[in-house]
Design an enzyme around this catalytic site. Structure first.
Site, PDB file in Angstrom:
ATOM      1  N   SER A 139     -36.450 -43.505  17.525  1.00  0.00           N
ATOM      2  CA  SER A 139     -35.478 -44.572  17.801  1.00  0.00           C
ATOM      3  C   SER A 139     -36.082 -45.947  17.551  1.00  0.00           C
ATOM      4  O   SER A 139     -35.375 -46.874  17.139  1.00  0.00           O
ATOM      5  CB  SER A 139     -34.935 -44.467  19.222  1.00  0.00           C
ATOM      6  N   HIS A 195     -34.850 -37.550  31.887  1.00  0.00           N
ATOM      7  CA  HIS A 195     -33.438 -37.238  32.080  1.00  0.00           C
ATOM      8  C   HIS A 195     -33.094 -36.738  33.476  1.00  0.00           C
ATOM      9  O   HIS A 195     -31.991 -36.271  33.718  1.00  0.00           O
ATOM     10  CB  HIS A 195     -32.977 -36.235  31.022  1.00  0.00           C
TER      11      HIS A 195
HETATM   12 MG    MG Z   1     -32.649 -38.706  24.184  1.00  0.00          MG
END
Ligand code: MG
Length: 224
Positions: free
Chosen positions: A46, A138
């Site tokens: 990213s 997460h």
């Molecule tokens: Mg991710």
């Protein structure tokens, strides 16, 4: 700058091309108004897209990660990658991969790695941000802490973006979506169309000012 598709392809990560392209475009726009920041550098996928977008404006991307892997990337867990395991320290270390990706892309003058836990870096942070991308651990506790630590720095008109937004439990983990909903419920953001599993929110501008992203100075003036 043109990103090398072969570099993107060989950089480990969980972002697809459509999501990456969206990050590039949002960073390209946002970086004209202030620095951008991502939580969860991992191996740099990213950061390549966000960094390339920032590069267009001679802007900056701060990329925060302790590079020790999130909960789900530890040995024995679903997303463990043995290539990232450092035998000497007996722990995960994705930093060499991340650095290599930045060097290959020519983004070392654009992307500033912050090798620290997100909460540690956030504690001392004071710079307004035009874009925050949350893609760290997460677990609900982790996403909540990332949101709490960074969202208050997003300038009016700036973007708060979450990865791995799944609206239904059968599609994936619900923690990012739960926090995304909380951000929306705060009424401080408006929802932009989702792209893949990217949830894109834009910080609402004060009603009195309708056009353009506010710069920090302008916002300061509003507050006084
Ligand atoms: Mg991710």
């Amino acid at each position: 700058m043109k990103l090398d598709p072969a570099l993107i392809a060989r950089t480990k990560g969980f972002l697809n091309e459509v999501e990456g392209q969206m990050l590039f475009e949002l960073a390209q726009e946002a970086s004209g108004h202030g620095p951008c920041l991502e939580v969860g550098s991992y191996c740099g996928k990213s950061a390549l897209y966000l960094g390339a977008g920032c590069h267009e404006n001679n802007g900056t991307l701060f990329s925060v990660d302790d590079h020790r892997g999130s909960e789900e990337q530890q040995p024995g867990e679903e997303y463990f990658d043995p290539e990232l395991f450092d035998c000497q320290s007996q722990s995960m270390n994705s930093f060499p991969f991340f650095r290599r990706a930045l060097v290959s892309a020519g983004l070392e003058q654009t992307v500033v790695p912050i090798v620290a836990r997100s909460a540690v870096a956030a504690k001392a942070w004071a710079t307004p941000l035009a874009l925050v991308f949350i893609d760290g651990g997460h677990a609900l506790e982790t996403v909540s802490s990332d949101y709490a630590g960074w969202s208050s720095h997003v300038i009016a008109g700036g973007y708060l973006i979450f990865h791995d937004i799944y609206r239904h439990p059968e599609e994936g983990g619900q923690a990012p979506y739960t926090v995304y909903r909380a951000a929306l419920d705060s009424q401080l953001y408006r929802e932009l169309p989702a792209v893949g599993s990217l949830g894109v929110l834009q910080r609402i501008e004060p009603a009195s000012l309708s056009a353009g992203i506010l710069r920090h100075g302008e916002r300061e003036n509003l507050n006084h």
